[in-house]
Design a protein around this motif. Structure first.
Motif, short mmCIF file in Angstrom:
data_model
loop_
_atom_site.label_atom_id
_atom_site.label_comp_id
_atom_site.label_asym_id
_atom_site.label_seq_id
_atom_site.Cartn_x
_atom_site.Cartn_y
_atom_site.Cartn_z
N ILE A 270 -1.38 -0.49 -6.55
CA ILE A 270 -1.05 0.26 -5.03
C ILE A 270 0.22 -0.39 -4.88
CG2 ILE A 270 -1.55 0.83 -2.88
CD1 ILE A 270 -4.33 0.48 -3.39
N LEU A 271 0.53 -1.63 -4.85
CA LEU A 271 1.85 -2.13 -4.54
C LEU A 271 3.07 -1.68 -5.59
CD1 LEU A 271 3.38 -4.14 -2.80
CD2 LEU A 271 3.03 -5.90 -4.83
N LEU B 160 0.66 -3.47 2.43
CA LEU B 160 -0.33 -2.46 1.99
C LEU B 160 -1.08 -2.17 3.17
CD1 LEU B 160 -1.65 -4.06 -1.53
CD2 LEU B 160 0.28 -2.19 -0.90
#
Length: 285
Positions: free
Chosen positions: A238-239, A151
Motif C-alpha cells: 500500500i505504501l 497510511l
C-alpha cells in the motif's frame, strides 16, 4: 550469544534500519539541504523522540551540514512534567526551546465532552510552531509522523472524506513561509515503539488525544495492524502504491486530460473483423 548481547545486537540492528529508512526518505524527497536549520518538534512521545534521535545521528555522519534545534510546546496539560524534556535535551547537548502556551484550556473549553479534540489541538499547535520557526530562523520544520500515520490518513480520507490524500513527506505551508518535512514516512510505528523501549526514552503521555478511545484513527490503525499480521507484505504494498500513482487510470479530470485524449491515427479495429462475430454468437445463445 547470551541474552544481553543478543538484545544489544537486535537494538543496534533496529536503530540502523530506522536510520537507513529515514535517510532514504530524506534523499527521495530532498528534505534537508546544506546549511538548513531544522526545527524538530518534540512532544515527548515515542515518535518525536525517535525523530530527534535519528536526525541527531544522521547530522553527525551526513556529508550535508545542517543544524538541529528541538522545540517543545508546553500546552499546560495538568501534571505535565516540566523538567523531563529539558533535562533529556541537555544530556544530549541539543539546542532547544520550550514554548509555554495554554492551548489545553482552549481545547477543553471549545470542544464538547466526548467530541474529537485532535483537529483543533493540531491547528493551535501548528500556529504556535510556525511562529516559533520564524523566530528561530528555521528553514525546515520536522514532524515525527511515521509510515502508519501516512497510511491511516490515506484510509481516513478514503473512507470518510471521499478523497485520495495522505500525509505528504514534504509540505509547503499555506502562506509559503515554511517547509514541513516528515523523515519517518518509511518507518513502521512498531519499530519506533521498540526503538523507544530499547533506548529508554523518557516518554510523556498526552492527556488530550491519548485519552480518547473511540477515534476513527484508532479504528483504522487497528485495521492496519490486523492486515500486518494476517497479510504479510500488504502494508508495504500500500505504501509503495502511494509512490506509483497513475493519474490516467483514476477518474480525476483535473489530473488528466481525458477530454483531450484522442487516437493519433486511424487504425484497423481488430474487433470489427474478429471480435464482432464472437460477441454476436455469445449474445445469441
Amino acid at each position: 550469544m547470551n541474552d544481553a548481547r543478543k538484545s544489544d545486537y537486535e537494538a543496534n540492528k533496529l536503530a540502523k534500519r530506522i536510520r537507513r529508512q529515514a535517510g532514504e526518505a530524506i534523499g527521495d524527497f530532498a528534505m534537508i539541504e546544506e546549511g538548513d536549520r531544522v526545527m524538530v518538534c518534540l512532544s515527548g512521545g515515542k515518535d518525536s523522540y525517535g525523530l530527534l534521535d535519528v536526525l541527531n545521528s544522521l547530522k553527525n555522519k551526513s556529508p550535508v551540514k545542517f543544524e538541529l534545534v528541538a522545540v517543545n510546546l508546553d500546552q499546560k496539560q495538568p501534571g505535565f512534567p516540566a523538567r523531563v524534556l529539558p533535562d533529556y535535551l541537555e544530556s544530549l547537548g541539543v539546542a532547544y526551546r520550550i514554548v509555554e502556551q495554554d492551548t489545553y484550556s482552549v481545547v477543553k473549553r471549545v470542544i464538547p465532552e466526548g467530541k474529537t479534540m485532535c483537529s483543533l489541538c493540531s491547528r493551535l499547535r501548528r500556529g504556535v510552531l510556525y511562529r516559533v520557526a520564524g523566530e528561530l530562523g528555521a528553514t525546515k520544520i520536522a514532524l515525527g509522523h511515521h509510515r502508519d500515520d501516512v497510511l491511516a490518513t490515506f484510509f481516513l480520507n478514503l473512507f470518510h472524506a471521499g478523497t485520495l490524500k495522505a500525509m505528504p513527506a514534504k509540505l509547503l505551508s499555506d502562506d509559503g513561509r515554511h517547509v514541513v518535512i516528515r523523515p519517518l514516512v518509511y518507518v513502521a510505528e512498531e519499530d519506533l515503539a521498540a526503538h523507544a523501549q530499547a533506548k529508554g526514552f523518557p516518554l510523556i503521555p498526552c492527556s488530550l488525544c491519548g485519552s480518547q478511545e473511540n477515534l476513527q484513527r484508532k479504528v483504522v490503525g487497528q485495521m492496519l495492524r490486523e492486515w500486518g499480521r494476517s497479510e504479510p507484505g500488504r502494508i508495504e504494498s500500500i505504501l509503495r502504491a502511494l509512490t506509483e500513482v497513475r493519474p490516467s487510470h483514476l477518474l480525476d479530470r483535473r489530473l488528466f486530460d481525458f477530454a483531450g485524449l484522442k487516437a493519433s491515427r486511424a487504425e484497423k479495429n481488430p474487433f470489427k473483423e474478429l471480435g464482432e462475430p464472437l460477441f454476436a454468437a455469445a449474445f445469441s445463445e
